[in-house]
Design a protein around this motif. Structure first.
Motif, short mmCIF file in Angstrom:
data_model
loop_
_atom_site.label_atom_id
_atom_site.label_comp_id
_atom_site.label_asym_id
_atom_site.label_seq_id
_atom_site.Cartn_x
_atom_site.Cartn_y
_atom_site.Cartn_z
N LEU A 95 42.89 50.10 -16.69
CA LEU A 95 42.01 50.23 -15.52
C LEU A 95 41.74 51.77 -15.31
N THR A 96 42.61 52.52 -15.53
CA THR A 96 42.07 54.14 -15.39
C THR A 96 41.31 54.49 -16.46
N SER A 144 44.16 52.02 -9.59
CA SER A 144 44.55 51.17 -10.66
C SER A 144 46.01 51.00 -10.37
N PHE A 161 39.76 52.97 -19.22
CA PHE A 161 38.57 52.03 -19.70
C PHE A 161 37.79 51.62 -18.51
N CYS A 162 38.29 51.34 -17.29
CA CYS A 162 37.32 50.73 -16.33
C CYS A 162 36.92 52.00 -15.43
N ARG A 163 37.70 52.95 -15.54
CA ARG A 163 37.41 54.31 -14.95
C ARG A 163 37.65 54.40 -13.39
N PHE A 164 38.74 53.25 -12.98
CA PHE A 164 39.30 53.23 -11.45
C PHE A 164 40.05 54.67 -11.31
#
Length: 126
Positions: free
Chosen positions: A29-30, A40, A32-35
């Motif tokens: 999440l951090t 995350s 690849f999804c840039r949360f």
């Protein structure tokens, strides 16, 4: 003697499996999804907590399963665990400048003790 510590050993194994799931989801999440890492961490902790309930109810403390109220209590313990985990991660990452993944390892290790004691004595009464 092994029987007496069996729930502890099972809880450690269950927590380790859920930690690996939590850790991988946090990273995904951090990175690849840039949360934001704390968002995350909250999401990954909540998902892993649900997996942990299932494993605890079916394997760690199987005789203590009672249903919906128990899951609600598990979620309350998990919410406190999430608050502790988030606070520790923020402290270690923001205040001490540790990498968020190292913060997660240390935070999760500290929160394990809270979760285990509450699950064993307050939720599953094993």
């Amino acid at each position: 003697m092994l029987r007496r510590f069996s729930p502890l050993i099972k809880s450690i194994l269950t927590s380790f499996i859920c930690f690996l799931f939590d850790y991988a989801l946090l990273y995904g999440l951090t990175e690849f999804c840039r949360f934001y890492y704390l968002i995350s961490a909250a999401i990954s902790f909540a998902v892993a907590n649900t997996l942990n309930f299932y494993l605890c109810a079916r394997w760690v403390f199987p005789s203590g399963l009672s249903g919906g109220r128990q899951y609600a209590a598990f979620l309350v313990v998990g919410a406190v665990g999430l608050a502790l985990n988030t606070a520790f991660m923020a402290l270690f990452t923001s205040a001490l400048s540790w990498h968020y993944m190292l913060s997660k390892v240390v935070s999760s290790s500290l929160v394990f003790f809270w979760n285990y004691l509450m699950r064993r004595h307050a939720i599953f009464r094993a």
